[in-house]
Write an enzyme that holds these catalytic residues in place. Sequence first.
Site: not given
Length: 394
Positions: A97, A347
């Site tokens: 991430c 996301h």
Amino acid sequence: MSGRWAEPAVGAAAPLLLLGRRTPLARAGTLLADVPVHRLLAPVLRRLVEDSGADPGQICDVVVGNAVGAGGNLARLAALEAGLPLSVPGLTVDRQCGSGLDAVVLACRLARAGAGAAFLAGGAESISTAPLRGHRRADGGVEFFRRARFAPEHLGDPDMGPAAETVAGEHGIGRDRQDAYALRSHRRALAAAGEGRFDDELVAVAGPHGTVGADNGPRPRLDAALLARFPAAFARGGTVTAGNSCADADGAAAVLVALPAAARELGLRTGLAFRGAATVGVDPARLGLGAAVAAQELLRAQGVAADRLAAVEFNEAFAGQVLACTDLLGVDEEVLNADGGALALGHAYGASGAVSVVRLLARARDLPEGSLLLAMISSAGGIGTAALFEKRAL
């Protein structure tokens, strides 16, 4: 000896973030589901070069974060797809991430170290088109898996949701507060879109079903009553739900990183000077706290108090994680994700850290010179990255 050496002090030749662009973020499986990852990123790179007025041959390298793509050096593939010269190489970063933010940090450090005067840096993710992954069994068959392992078994390797539940519980972040923060994110993102605050950063993407020009994550009809109806998603009696967690998204984002002399040559008069960054490891079972620990270390090394920050962008994977981290840092919620975040927009894994940096550039337009801005993100396996920037005139 314990502790870490501080980032070298910012100086006159500190690299600058000059321009930032991103695609719309689309929930995985929807508007951008048929667009491969390099074709998400290529128009962003092309637009940055066009908007800067740079000769494409002046770009020294393209540094790109990616988490679940097919490998093969996405940065190089996207650079060629964007029409950059064959001489521009490409480097792909995998910090899961955190990949997009780490790619920007790496480009800044390369520029400061003398590896070049101008870079394109960011991240991209097409969760919709990510390849199936599998382990080869002894009998020659394939056992497919949903995600890679991020930590060895003896340390524990929980999925993101259960880890977010642990963090929320241990830090006393209740369901009502998480839901209220999630609603805030959607309402702020909707307001920003309605007032045109995303317009200058967005690059439309042509797909099989038409051109996509706007984010599709923010939900106009979401309210507190609807959020209260979501059941706990990861633990019986838990507080983390699908409503106060982010959705997976497809998208790409990138920035132009350049030294001041190159910026002046291009006629660009303001930018965000790179002050420094920190990346740390934490317990993989509490991975959501990584961003706060990284930010604490960075601010301490820079001699900056949290109340001096004019803008903070933090990837909103889970509301409970965001609130636990901001409580630890003492960050004023009013400077945090002022136009909403991933709880509303989605996301896009390896792109999300770069999206945060693009958002800082947009927010800096309304801030005075000398303002300090922070981007931070937590990553799978128990890793956090934070980067500090200062608005500066050239």
